[in-house]
Scaffold this active site. Structure first.
Site, PDB file in Angstrom:
ATOM      1  NE  ARG A   1      -3.676  -2.122   2.622  1.00 33.13           N
ATOM      2  CZ  ARG A   1      -3.480  -3.345   3.122  1.00 33.13           C
ATOM      3  NH1 ARG A   1      -2.313  -3.658   3.663  1.00 33.13           N
ATOM      4  NH2 ARG A   1      -4.429  -4.250   3.086  1.00 33.13           N
TER       5      ARG A   1
ATOM      6  CE  LYS B   1      -7.317  -1.310   5.645  1.00 33.55           C
ATOM      7  NZ  LYS B   1      -8.046  -1.818   4.488  1.00 33.55           N
TER       8      LYS B   1
ATOM      9  CG  HIS C   1      -5.346   0.368  -5.019  1.00 33.37           C
ATOM     10  ND1 HIS C   1      -5.081  -0.335  -3.857  1.00 33.37           N
ATOM     11  CD2 HIS C   1      -6.314  -0.314  -5.667  1.00 33.37           C
ATOM     12  CE1 HIS C   1      -5.880  -1.394  -3.813  1.00 33.37           C
ATOM     13  NE2 HIS C   1      -6.631  -1.397  -4.897  1.00 33.37           N
TER      14      HIS C   1
ATOM     15  NE  ARG D   1      -3.109  -3.399  -1.522  1.00 34.25           N
ATOM     16  CZ  ARG D   1      -2.599  -4.318  -0.704  1.00 34.25           C
ATOM     17  NH1 ARG D   1      -1.309  -4.550  -0.690  1.00 34.25           N
ATOM     18  NH2 ARG D   1      -3.385  -5.017   0.101  1.00 34.25           N
TER      19      ARG D   1
ATOM     20  CG  HIS E   1      -6.238  -8.744   0.690  1.00 40.50           C
ATOM     21  ND1 HIS E   1      -6.154  -9.159  -0.622  1.00 40.50           N
ATOM     22  CD2 HIS E   1      -6.178  -7.391   0.644  1.00 40.50           C
ATOM     23  CE1 HIS E   1      -6.054  -8.110  -1.420  1.00 40.50           C
ATOM     24  NE2 HIS E   1      -6.061  -7.026  -0.669  1.00 40.50           N
TER      25      HIS E   1
ATOM     26  CE1 TYR F   1      -6.804  -5.875  -6.408  1.00 46.46           C
ATOM     27  CE2 TYR F   1      -7.565  -7.162  -4.546  1.00 46.46           C
ATOM     28  CZ  TYR F   1      -7.190  -5.956  -5.094  1.00 46.46           C
ATOM     29  OH  TYR F   1      -7.200  -4.838  -4.325  1.00 46.46           O
TER      30      TYR F   1
END
Length: 173
Positions: free
Chosen positions: A25, A51, A114, A117, A140, A149
């Site tokens: 990120r 995150k 992004h 990414r 994730h 994705y």
């Protein structure tokens, strides 16, 4: 983008490499410090705060490690990515840098950090990296996020039946 970044300043090459080859990120890349670089079992590494304040150690591709070394020069500590004036590069500056490199690469579509990414995650899935490994690399929490994705999930060519049949045939020998 990687070629265009490689032809530019080392800072640009390092940023694009981290975003495109590690799927970071933008906040993870811009928040990285020189003192978080390391060596673990023969791998160049970077400790990243993900995150949710989750701290992980990620491996760096040799190309990325070289780009970071060139970008940081002889500085012993502080942010890997510096903006003009010596301040830490923020996400807005990183976004401008990504757009500039995309234009230099001849890409006319809008490209953001992004986007790189997303390209990393998609390329990993297309290359056959197991979903669980891609989920971990992307940080994730839910595999369904990573599955969004996967462009080839409807492809019969990658159906598990072929892999299982080949595995059993190899085990029977």
């Amino acid at each position: 983008m990687l070629v265009a970044a490689g032809l530019g300043p080392p800072l640009e090459h390092a940023l694009i490499s981290l975003l495109a080859l590690n799927g970071l990120r933008v906040s993870e890349a811009t928040g990285a410090d020189i003192e978080h670089l390391g060596l673990e079992r023969g791998h160049r590494t970077l400790t990243v705060t993900r995150k949710g304040a989750k701290v992980v150690i990620i491996p760096l591709a040799p190309r990325t490690a070289r780009a970071i070394d060139l970008a940081t020069g002889e500085r012993p500590d502080g942010p890997i990515f510096l903006a003009a004036g010596g301040r830490r590069l923020d996400r807005h500056g990183a976004r401008r840098m990504v757009r500039k490199i995309a234009r230099r690469a001849g890409i006319t579509k809008a490209v953001t950090p992004h986007t790189l990414r997303h390209a990393f995650i998609t390329a990993a899935l297309d290359a056959g990296v197991p979903l669980r490994d891609v989920q971990e690399a992307a940080s994730h929490a839910d595999p369904r996020t990573t599955m969004q994705y996967d462009r080839a999930r409807g492809s019969l060519d990658r159906h598990a039946t072929y892999i299982v049949a080949a595995y059993i045939a190899g085990a029977a020998r």
